[in-house]
Motif scaffolding. Structure first.
Motif, short mmCIF file in Angstrom:
data_model
loop_
_atom_site.label_atom_id
_atom_site.label_comp_id
_atom_site.label_asym_id
_atom_site.label_seq_id
_atom_site.Cartn_x
_atom_site.Cartn_y
_atom_site.Cartn_z
N PHE A 1 0.83 -1.20 0.00
CA PHE A 1 0.00 0.00 0.00
C PHE A 1 0.86 1.26 0.00
O PHE A 1 0.66 2.17 -0.81
N HIS A 2 1.82 1.34 0.91
CA HIS A 2 2.59 2.58 1.05
C HIS A 2 3.51 2.81 -0.14
O HIS A 2 3.77 3.97 -0.50
N SER B 1 3.19 6.22 -2.42
CA SER B 1 4.35 7.02 -2.80
C SER B 1 4.44 7.18 -4.31
O SER B 1 4.72 8.26 -4.83
N ASP B 2 4.17 6.09 -5.03
CA ASP B 2 4.25 6.12 -6.50
C ASP B 2 3.31 7.14 -7.12
O ASP B 2 3.64 7.76 -8.13
N ILE B 3 2.12 7.30 -6.53
CA ILE B 3 1.14 8.22 -7.14
C ILE B 3 1.08 9.57 -6.43
O ILE B 3 0.19 10.38 -6.70
N SER C 1 -5.96 12.40 9.27
CA SER C 1 -5.14 11.20 9.20
C SER C 1 -4.30 11.16 7.93
O SER C 1 -4.64 11.77 6.92
N SER C 2 -3.22 10.41 8.01
CA SER C 2 -2.43 10.12 6.81
C SER C 2 -2.99 8.85 6.16
O SER C 2 -3.76 8.11 6.78
N PRO C 3 -2.63 8.59 4.90
CA PRO C 3 -3.16 7.39 4.23
C PRO C 3 -2.65 6.11 4.88
O PRO C 3 -1.46 5.99 5.18
N THR C 4 -3.54 5.18 5.11
CA THR C 4 -3.21 3.85 5.60
C THR C 4 -4.05 2.84 4.82
O THR C 4 -5.01 3.23 4.15
N PRO C 5 -3.75 1.55 4.89
CA PRO C 5 -4.61 0.58 4.21
C PRO C 5 -6.08 0.69 4.61
O PRO C 5 -6.97 0.45 3.79
N HIS C 6 -6.34 1.09 5.87
CA HIS C 6 -7.73 1.23 6.32
C HIS C 6 -8.44 2.37 5.60
O HIS C 6 -9.67 2.42 5.56
N SER C 7 -7.66 3.29 5.01
CA SER C 7 -8.25 4.37 4.22
C SER C 7 -9.08 3.81 3.05
O SER C 7 -10.05 4.44 2.62
#
Length: 325
Positions: A232-233, A237-239, A254-260
């Motif tokens: 995920f991370h 980063s790629d996009i 919040s920052s992006p996490t898989p739960h996002s």
């Protein structure tokens, strides 16, 4: 090995074992109780000090967010309820300790276009190297698809077994999730196609190796949590979606996490209902059942976030106007 060191170590250890034997997940509570145990050691506290004033001082001394302090207090309160029931204390010293005021939490919500870009980024990293590594890449991508397109919690696809996917009706059976609930959910047609393509590749890559997990790693193992987070991370980063967690006023962004991806799935569903002229409010019971929520209030919160663009505009404004914070 004893996890605790304070004068309450034997009682804490016994309590953890007791709750575990009842079937409770103790991961979060154990962390809270360890913090309490360390605080007891720091203050060299004995039984005589454990008055309400001691716990109010602990609330002030813990230099962490109010939400985390409240979680610790809640876990310690339940622990002392256990001690009272067992006759070790006459009353719970945390009984009347109020919770601290908490910030609102705004989860990171990806737009449907961003979800598509993220899945494309994950797909572009798949490498046809050794069968073992190729299978790991494919399983990581399939986990992302299930999180994004079905709103699963991160642990749910990792625990799925082969027979949890029903070919005939294109459903997956999810057993004993966060709230000890079982549910069977239909897969979108596009997801069913991707899953069956994955399973065909999986059979070829594993050959005669027996693996009962739907998302296989290799040998008898399934994909693990750390691998999914890494996938995920890297894609985030790629996009270019990396964003640090921020606190603006009384709001935690919040920052992006898989739960996002789970949050984004729910918001996208409610937005689609609105665009068709339907009522997002009326769609909530169906969405709650699909996502496996134990209480309706967990689904209602998504009504506050059904316009992801507003959230993105707020985050962008903060990034470009730091003097306004």
């Amino acid at each position: 090995m004893n996890k605790f060191k304070s004068f309450l170590a034997p009682q804490l250890q016994q309590y953890v074992i007791y709750r575990h034997n009842l079937g409770y997940s103790m991961k979060a509570s154990l962390s809270h109780l360890k913090t309490f145990d360390r605080y007891l050691m720091q203050k060299q506290a004995g039984q005589a000090l454990l008055q309400p004033s001691f716990f109010m001082a602990m609330q002030a001394d813990l230099k962490i967010e109010h939400r985390s302090v409240n979680n610790i207090v809640a876990s310690v309160r339940v622990f002392f309820n256990h001690l009272v029931r067992n006759g070790l204390y006459k009353q719970n010293p945390l009984k009347d300790i109020p919770y601290l005021p908490e910030n609102d939490i705004m989860p990171y919500i990806l737009s449907p276009e961003q979800v598509n870009h993220l899945l494309s980024a994950v797909s572009s990293r798949i490498r046809k190297v050794s069968p073992r590594r190729y299978l790991k890449y494919l399983s990581g991508y399939m986990a992302m698809v299930l999180l994004a397109r079905c709103g699963l919690r991160i642990g749910e696809p990792l625990r799925l077994k082969l027979n949890d996917y029903r070919f005939d009706d294109k459903t997956i059976y999810i057993e004993k999730t966060k709230f000890k609930k079982d549910r069977s959910i239909p897969l979108p047609q596009s997801v069913a196609v991707e899953l069956e393509n994955y399973l065909a590749a999986r059979r070829c890559l594993l050959g005669n190796v027996v693996n009962n997990y739907l998302l296989a790693n290799y040998a008898a193992r399934g994909l693990n949590d750390n691998r999914v987070r890494l996938v995920f991370h890297r894609a985030v980063s790629d996009i270019g979606l990396e964003q640090a967690r921020q606190i603006i006023g009384n709001v935690n962004i919040s920052s992006p996490t898989p739960h996002s991806l789970r949050h984004s799935f729910a918001v996208a569903i409610l937005n689609r209902v609105k665009k068709r002229g339907g009522s997002a409010q009326n769609a909530l019971p169906v969405l709650a059942a699909y996502m496996g929520h134990s209480e309706y209030k967990h689904t209602i919160k998504y009504l506050k976030f059904i316009d992801a663009q507003q959230r993105l505009e707020l985050a962008n404004f903060i990034d470009t106007h730091p003097d306004q914070q």
